[in-house]
Design a protein around this motif. Structure first.
Motif, PDB file in Angstrom:
ATOM      1  N   PRO A 173      11.145 -21.127  54.473  1.00  0.00           N
ATOM      2  CA  PRO A 173      10.187 -20.004  54.297  1.00  0.00           C
ATOM      3  C   PRO A 173      10.433 -18.761  53.798  1.00  0.00           C
ATOM      4  CG  PRO A 173      10.521 -20.946  56.739  1.00  0.00           C
ATOM      5  CD  PRO A 173      11.587 -21.467  55.929  1.00  0.00           C
ATOM      6  N   ALA A 174      11.676 -18.366  53.829  1.00  0.00           N
ATOM      7  CA  ALA A 174      12.101 -17.161  53.065  1.00  0.00           C
ATOM      8  C   ALA A 174      12.137 -17.366  51.559  1.00  0.00           C
ATOM      9  CB  ALA A 174      13.387 -16.460  53.332  1.00  0.00           C
ATOM     10  N   ALA A 175      12.597 -18.602  51.314  1.00  0.00           N
ATOM     11  CA  ALA A 175      12.898 -19.034  49.914  1.00  0.00           C
ATOM     12  C   ALA A 175      11.489 -19.006  49.343  1.00  0.00           C
ATOM     13  CB  ALA A 175      13.684 -20.320  49.493  1.00  0.00           C
ATOM     14  N   ILE A 176      10.724 -20.071  49.929  1.00  0.00           N
ATOM     15  CA  ILE A 176       9.304 -20.195  49.240  1.00  0.00           C
ATOM     16  C   ILE A 176       8.423 -18.694  48.996  1.00  0.00           C
ATOM     17  CG2 ILE A 176       7.144 -20.950  49.734  1.00  0.00           C
ATOM     18  CD1 ILE A 176       8.915 -23.046  48.872  1.00  0.00           C
ATOM     19  N   TYR A 177       8.557 -17.968  50.048  1.00  0.00           N
ATOM     20  CA  TYR A 177       7.764 -16.715  50.088  1.00  0.00           C
ATOM     21  C   TYR A 177       8.465 -15.622  48.916  1.00  0.00           C
ATOM     22  CZ  TYR A 177       6.226 -11.882  51.137  1.00  0.00           C
ATOM     23  OH  TYR A 177       5.725 -10.665  51.328  1.00  0.00           O
ATOM     24  N   PHE A 178       9.717 -15.709  48.802  1.00  0.00           N
ATOM     25  CA  PHE A 178      10.460 -14.774  48.108  1.00  0.00           C
ATOM     26  C   PHE A 178      10.046 -15.170  46.569  1.00  0.00           C
ATOM     27  CE2 PHE A 178      14.016 -13.632  45.235  1.00  0.00           C
ATOM     28  CZ  PHE A 178      14.043 -12.198  45.205  1.00  0.00           C
ATOM     29  N   PHE A 179      10.383 -16.322  46.240  1.00  0.00           N
ATOM     30  CA  PHE A 179      10.348 -16.831  44.707  1.00  0.00           C
ATOM     31  C   PHE A 179       8.885 -17.078  44.330  1.00  0.00           C
ATOM     32  CE2 PHE A 179      14.894 -18.163  45.835  1.00  0.00           C
ATOM     33  CZ  PHE A 179      15.572 -17.670  45.034  1.00  0.00           C
ATOM     34  N   VAL A 180       8.078 -17.674  45.082  1.00  0.00           N
ATOM     35  CA  VAL A 180       6.585 -17.913  44.612  1.00  0.00           C
ATOM     36  C   VAL A 180       6.050 -16.677  44.658  1.00  0.00           C
ATOM     37  CG1 VAL A 180       4.411 -18.637  45.577  1.00  0.00           C
ATOM     38  CG2 VAL A 180       6.425 -19.968  45.866  1.00  0.00           C
ATOM     39  N   ALA A 181       6.403 -15.607  45.530  1.00  0.00           N
ATOM     40  CA  ALA A 181       5.860 -14.119  45.508  1.00  0.00           C
ATOM     41  C   ALA A 181       6.473 -13.377  43.831  1.00  0.00           C
ATOM     42  CB  ALA A 181       6.136 -13.076  46.468  1.00  0.00           C
ATOM     43  N   LEU A 182       7.666 -13.682  43.584  1.00  0.00           N
ATOM     44  CA  LEU A 182       8.464 -13.261  42.364  1.00  0.00           C
ATOM     45  C   LEU A 182       7.582 -13.655  41.103  1.00  0.00           C
ATOM     46  CD1 LEU A 182      10.898 -11.431  41.539  1.00  0.00           C
ATOM     47  CD2 LEU A 182      11.937 -13.615  41.382  1.00  0.00           C
ATOM     48  N   ALA A 183       7.351 -15.047  41.259  1.00  0.00           N
ATOM     49  CA  ALA A 183       6.676 -15.762  40.087  1.00  0.00           C
ATOM     50  C   ALA A 183       5.036 -15.670  40.065  1.00  0.00           C
ATOM     51  CB  ALA A 183       7.009 -17.189  39.894  1.00  0.00           C
ATOM     52  N   HIS A 184       4.574 -14.900  41.357  1.00  0.00           N
ATOM     53  CA  HIS A 184       3.323 -14.802  41.023  1.00  0.00           C
ATOM     54  C   HIS A 184       2.323 -15.977  41.374  1.00  0.00           C
ATOM     55  CE1 HIS A 184       3.871 -10.635  39.992  1.00  0.00           C
ATOM     56  NE2 HIS A 184       4.448 -10.958  38.701  1.00  0.00           N
ATOM     57  N   GLY A 185       3.003 -16.748  42.203  1.00  0.00           N
ATOM     58  CA  GLY A 185       2.356 -17.902  42.456  1.00  0.00           C
ATOM     59  C   GLY A 185       2.433 -19.151  41.594  1.00  0.00           C
ATOM     60  N   SER A 186       3.236 -19.263  40.569  1.00  0.00           N
ATOM     61  CA  SER A 186       3.279 -20.266  39.428  1.00  0.00           C
ATOM     62  C   SER A 186       4.372 -21.197  39.774  1.00  0.00           C
ATOM     63  CB  SER A 186       3.538 -19.571  38.212  1.00  0.00           C
ATOM     64  OG  SER A 186       5.092 -18.978  38.199  1.00  0.00           O
ATOM     65  N   ARG A 187       4.292 -22.166  38.980  1.00  0.00           N
ATOM     66  CA  ARG A 187       5.164 -23.410  39.344  1.00  0.00           C
ATOM     67  C   ARG A 187       6.615 -22.850  39.222  1.00  0.00           C
ATOM     68  NH1 ARG A 187       5.846 -29.261  36.446  1.00  0.00           N
ATOM     69  NH2 ARG A 187       8.029 -29.547  37.107  1.00  0.00           N
ATOM     70  N   LEU A 188       6.868 -21.861  38.453  1.00  0.00           N
ATOM     71  CA  LEU A 188       8.238 -21.392  38.226  1.00  0.00           C
ATOM     72  C   LEU A 188       8.766 -21.024  39.433  1.00  0.00           C
ATOM     73  CD1 LEU A 188      10.637 -20.612  36.215  1.00  0.00           C
ATOM     74  CD2 LEU A 188       9.478 -18.526  35.915  1.00  0.00           C
ATOM     75  N   GLY A 189       8.274 -20.321  40.306  1.00  0.00           N
ATOM     76  CA  GLY A 189       8.659 -19.791  41.531  1.00  0.00           C
ATOM     77  C   GLY A 189       8.853 -20.949  42.564  1.00  0.00           C
ATOM     78  N   VAL A 190       8.109 -22.133  42.689  1.00  0.00           N
ATOM     79  CA  VAL A 190       8.439 -23.231  43.259  1.00  0.00           C
ATOM     80  C   VAL A 190       9.678 -23.868  42.674  1.00  0.00           C
ATOM     81  CG1 VAL A 190       7.549 -25.335  44.210  1.00  0.00           C
ATOM     82  CG2 VAL A 190       6.022 -23.615  43.633  1.00  0.00           C
TER      83      VAL A 190
END
Length: 209
Positions: free
Chosen positions: A51-68
């Motif tokens: 949960p923390a990783a998904i929220y942080f990195f997806v938010a950091l990359a503005h929802g792009s695949r890079l965040g995933v």
């Protein structure tokens, strides 16, 4: 794609474990803080970081695949880093006293001390723990490539997701093909990387009379 994620996670784990482990081993103050932190982190299963990783990195990359992708790499990193860090810590703590005294007698410090004593002492344990950590990364690969957190579902191309999809379809041929590909990668890594590194690491072992 799976191999690149594994490689990126391992590079991060290596870059994290060496300074972290050395700092903990060379200072009683930092040892009392850093080692319990690693013990706590390694007791948390990889899925606990989802949960923390998904929220942080997806938010950091503005929802792009890079965040995933970054989240997947971070999750694999959590399955590799703690074991390698403890290997570095143990290696520094078990350096023979006469080796340390010899460098102290010549006034060796800083980068030269790291190059001639600290890093060579870590090589055997770091190589062995790297093999274990790399295998742990493969173990959690499927979970890191198919991530489901609440209503959100993220799917990354790679060997892990391929095997999961093949299992869902009940396709024996695809499952066998995926397992053969995984086996070939593991064997190639062992022959090309781990065996030569293990032979090299033997040259850095201390001989105890």
């Amino acid at each position: 794609c799976s191999f690149y994620r594994m490689l990126a996670a391992y590079a991060l784990a290596l870059g994290f474990s060496i300074p972290y482990g050395m700092m903990a081993a060379r200072s009683r103050f930092w040892e009392r803080i850093l080692i319990p932190a690693v013990d706590i982190a390694q007791s948390v299963p990889v899925v606990g970081f989802f949960p923390a990783a998904i929220y942080f990195f997806v938010a950091l990359a503005h929802g792009s695949r890079l965040g995933v992708e970054m989240a997947a790499i971070f999750l694999i990193f959590t399955s590799q880093a703690w074991n390698m860090t403890l290997g570095v810590f143990e290696s520094i703590k078990t350096i023979p006293a006469d080796s340390i005294e010899a460098l102290d007698a010549f006034g060796v410090s800083g980068w030269l001390r790291f190059k001639r004593l600290l890093m060579p002492a870590c090589v055997p344990k770091l190589v062995y723990n790297s093999i274990v950590s790399w295998m742990a990364g493969w173990y959690f690969l499927i979970a890191c490539e198919i991530i489901t957190v609440g209503p959100a579902h993220y799917h990354l191309p790679g060997l892990g997701s391929y095997l999961m999809e093949a299992a869902d379809r009940g396709s024996t041929i695809d499952i066998v093909a995926g397992l053969i590909a995984l086996l070939l990668i593991i064997v190639a890594m062992d022959v090309i990387v781990w065996q030569p590194l293990s032979s090299l690491a033997d040259k850095f072992r201390y001989e105890v009379a």
